[in-house]
Design an enzyme around this catalytic site. Structure first.
Site, PDB file in Angstrom:
ATOM      1  N   SER A  23       0.839  -1.217   0.000  1.00  0.00           N
ATOM      2  CA  SER A  23       0.000   0.000   0.000  1.00  0.00           C
ATOM      3  C   SER A  23       0.864   1.253   0.000  1.00  0.00           C
ATOM      4  CB  SER A  23      -0.886   0.018   1.251  1.00  0.00           C
ATOM      5  OG  SER A  23      -1.793  -1.044   1.231  1.00  0.00           O
ATOM      6  N   ARG A 123     -13.590  -7.285 -10.905  1.00  0.00           N
ATOM      7  CA  ARG A 123     -13.803  -6.673  -9.578  1.00  0.00           C
ATOM      8  C   ARG A 123     -14.613  -5.373  -9.662  1.00  0.00           C
ATOM      9  NH1 ARG A 123      -8.348  -6.924  -6.275  1.00  0.00           N
ATOM     10  NH2 ARG A 123      -9.787  -6.215  -4.651  1.00  0.00           N
ATOM     11  N   GLN A 169      -9.302   2.035  -0.284  1.00  0.00           N
ATOM     12  CA  GLN A 169      -9.072   2.362  -1.690  1.00  0.00           C
ATOM     13  C   GLN A 169     -10.045   3.433  -2.152  1.00  0.00           C
ATOM     14  OE1 GLN A 169      -9.219  -1.379  -3.759  1.00  0.00           O
ATOM     15  NE2 GLN A 169      -7.303  -2.102  -2.864  1.00  0.00           N
ATOM     16  N   ASP A 315      -6.828  -8.142   4.871  1.00  0.00           N
ATOM     17  CA  ASP A 315      -6.039  -8.968   3.948  1.00  0.00           C
ATOM     18  C   ASP A 315      -5.490 -10.234   4.619  1.00  0.00           C
ATOM     19  OD1 ASP A 315      -6.515  -7.203   1.904  1.00  0.00           O
ATOM     20  OD2 ASP A 315      -4.639  -6.105   2.169  1.00  0.00           O
ATOM     21  N   LYS A 342     -12.232  -9.706  -3.306  1.00  0.00           N
ATOM     22  CA  LYS A 342     -10.782  -9.469  -3.338  1.00  0.00           C
ATOM     23  C   LYS A 342     -10.192 -10.138  -4.587  1.00  0.00           C
ATOM     24  CE  LYS A 342     -10.520  -6.965   0.351  1.00  0.00           C
ATOM     25  NZ  LYS A 342     -10.196  -5.542   0.208  1.00  0.00           N
TER      26      LYS A 342
HETATM   27  C1  S3P Z   1      -5.676  -1.461   0.186  1.00  0.00           C
HETATM   28  C2  S3P Z   1      -6.915  -1.474   0.777  1.00  0.00           C
HETATM   29  C3  S3P Z   1      -7.680  -2.704   1.042  1.00  0.00           C
HETATM   30  C4  S3P Z   1      -6.811  -3.958   0.908  1.00  0.00           C
HETATM   31  C5  S3P Z   1      -5.906  -3.914  -0.276  1.00  0.00           C
HETATM   32  C6  S3P Z   1      -5.002  -2.703  -0.227  1.00  0.00           C
HETATM   33  C7  S3P Z   1      -5.015  -0.164  -0.034  1.00  0.00           C
HETATM   34  O1  S3P Z   1      -8.728  -2.800   0.122  1.00  0.00           O
HETATM   35  O2  S3P Z   1      -7.616  -5.112   0.871  1.00  0.00           O
HETATM   36  O3  S3P Z   1      -5.111  -5.077  -0.343  1.00  0.00           O
HETATM   37  O4  S3P Z   1      -3.798  -0.139  -0.303  1.00  0.00           O
HETATM   38  O5  S3P Z   1      -5.696   0.867   0.100  1.00  0.00           O
HETATM   39  P1  S3P Z   1     -10.148  -2.069   0.378  1.00  0.00           P
HETATM   40  O6  S3P Z   1      -9.860  -0.664   0.617  1.00  0.00           O
HETATM   41  O7  S3P Z   1     -10.943  -2.312  -0.869  1.00  0.00           O
HETATM   42  O8  S3P Z   1     -10.724  -2.757   1.565  1.00  0.00           O
END
Ligand code: S3P
Length: 442
Positions: A23, A123, A169, A315, A342
């Site tokens: 991230s 997705r 996200q 995750d 996911k």
């Molecule tokens: C992430 C947010 C998460 C996570 C993903 C990385 C990010 O997803 O599952 O692996 O870097 O912002 P969501 O925000 O859709 O829950």
């Protein structure tokens, strides 16, 4: 198709570091790209997902150098300096890249198209498209899914957005669009989600305020280049936290692990299960806290996962299920329907794998119930299909520490999307993964 055969192993021992946080690595490139000046990144995760972001930024006219595998120099072009790409931007397997780019590109003067691999093309993207349209963007999806077409030249304005799903996200996409928008953008989350975007924006000199569950920023603020030190990925360390806990012997030290409290839900869950994980040293000096973790084998107890920990461990549930299968009594996860969208449907795919290895479980619409086996082998030998999901593949490799025979895991190439070098590192700690079908095991 690349696959692993994992022989049973008794323990994991040694000192290790996991690769950089996914991230944080994505965000360091994107924010560096729209900053003024040269951003340097240390500890960058050179995985397929982050390299997709790097390639897309280059295609948008950002000059990026890689003096070493894990160090990057991003020559920022400023808030309005991106240039149209000559082709569709390829995001590979990376949902984070696609949704954050939607926010970054929604307010540009040019059109962009975002595509990805077979998993990403299935997705949901409307969760990010909808609030961006409310800001004035013109975005098309195909039945809610990619390709995502963004039509440029639209003036964006700030919104007050109450997120229906707890998604970092989506929050990040709206905040990035908010940088290019007129006025103030506010995002309110239904539950805390990872806050790397907010922390890093502050590092780039942007005034971002948090009040309770809301994050606010004013559009038009310039970003000033910075040095980003990427911590080890807690989500990658998670495989070894569970490995060291369910093993019969050994002692693991995992150094340089990111300890951002919006990421460490699994640590709380494992400790509540009786895991012997201690924080040996902690460094809170940078925007992202770090620690060394010591992990020793422990007799785990089943747990009902508290609902507020679900987004903070989102995750980590594939590998949590492996821990639960080795715990005494029943473990229950609810409120985790997000796992169905996911990289794979992680509830269905993990249930299929647990069934193949003889683990008593019940698949629920929003979670799983698992009956653990604290003594001896918790998994029988068997064959797993990861369905191309990196975290599913690594989770079942960890199960080998309590398996009665070999576990064959099919379709493991995507481990390279988040954790290049996993099998080599895991084997150096005591796992026995043999990769087949082509060289260059992930
Ligand atoms: C992430 C947010 C998460 C996570 C993903 C990385 C990010 O997803 O599952 O692996 O870097 O912002 P969501 O925000 O859709 O829950």
């Amino acid at each position: 198709m690349k696959h692993w055969t994992v022989q049973p192993a008794a323990g994991v021992t040694g000192r290790m570091r996991v690769p950089g946080d996914k991230s944080v690595s994505h965000r360091s490139l994107m924010l560096g790209g729209i900053a003024n000046g040269v951003t340097t990144v240390e500890g960058f995760l050179a995985s397929e997902d982050c390299l997709a972001t790097l390639g897309a930024l280059r295609a948008l006219g950002v000059q990026i150098e890689r003096p070493a595998e894990t160090s990057v120099r991003v020559h920022g072009v400023g808030l309005s300096g991106l240039k149209p790409a000559s082709a569709s931007l390829e995001m590979g397997n990376a949902g984070t890249a696609m949704r954050l780019f939607m926010g970054l590109l929604a307010g540009q003067s040019f059109d962009s198209t975002l595509i990805g691999d077979a998993s990403l093309m299935k997705r949901p993207m409307e969760r990010a498209a909808r609030p961006l349209r409310d800001m004035g963007a013109s975005i098309e999806t195909v039945e809610g899914k990619p390709p995502v077409r963004l039509h440029g030249g639209k003036a964006l304005h700030g919104i007050d957005f109450v997120m229906p799903v707890a998604s970092a996200q989506v929050k990040s996409a709206v905040l990035l669009a908010g940088l290019m928008a007129d006025g103030v953008t506010r995002v309110t989350e239904p539950a805390p989600t990872r806050d790397h975007t907010e922390r890093m924006l502050r590092g780039f000199g942007v005034d971002v305020t948090r009040e309770g569950a809301s994050v606010t920023l004013r559009g038009g603020q310039a970003l000033h280049a910075m040095h980003v030190r990427v911590p080890g990925d807690f989500s990658s360390a998670a495989f070894f936290m569970v490995a060291g806990s369910i093993a019969r012997s050994g002692e693991l030290y995992i150094e340089n692990v990111g300890m951002n409290p919006t990421r460490t839900g699994l640590l709380d869950i494992l400790r509540a299960m009786g895991a012997d994980i201690t924080i040996e040293s902690r460094d809170d000096s940078g925007p992202e806290p770090l620690a060394t973790l010591r992990v020793r084998p422990a007799r785990l107890r089943g747990i009902e996962v508290p609902l507020d920990l679900v987004p903070l461990a989102i995750d980590e549930f594939p590998v949590f299920f492996i821990a639960a299968a080795c715990a005494e009594g029943v473990s229950l996860l609810r409120g985790a329907e997000e796992l169905r969208v996911k990289e794979s449907d992680r509830l269905a795919v993990m249930a299929e794998g647990l069934a193949a290895l003889g683990v008593a479980h019940t698949l629920l619409p929003d979670g799983m119930r698992i009956d653990g086996q604290p003594e001896g082998a918790a998994f029988r030998a068997g064959q797993i299909d990861s369905h191309g999901d990196h975290r599913v593949a690594m989770s079942f490799a960890v199960a080998s520490l309590r398996a009665a025979g070999p576990i064959d895991i099919a379709d493991v190439a995507n481990v390279a999307t988040s954790f290049p070098g996993f099998s080599t590192l895991a084997n150096s700690m005591g796992l026995r993964i043999v990769a087949a079908d082509g060289a260059g095991a992930a």
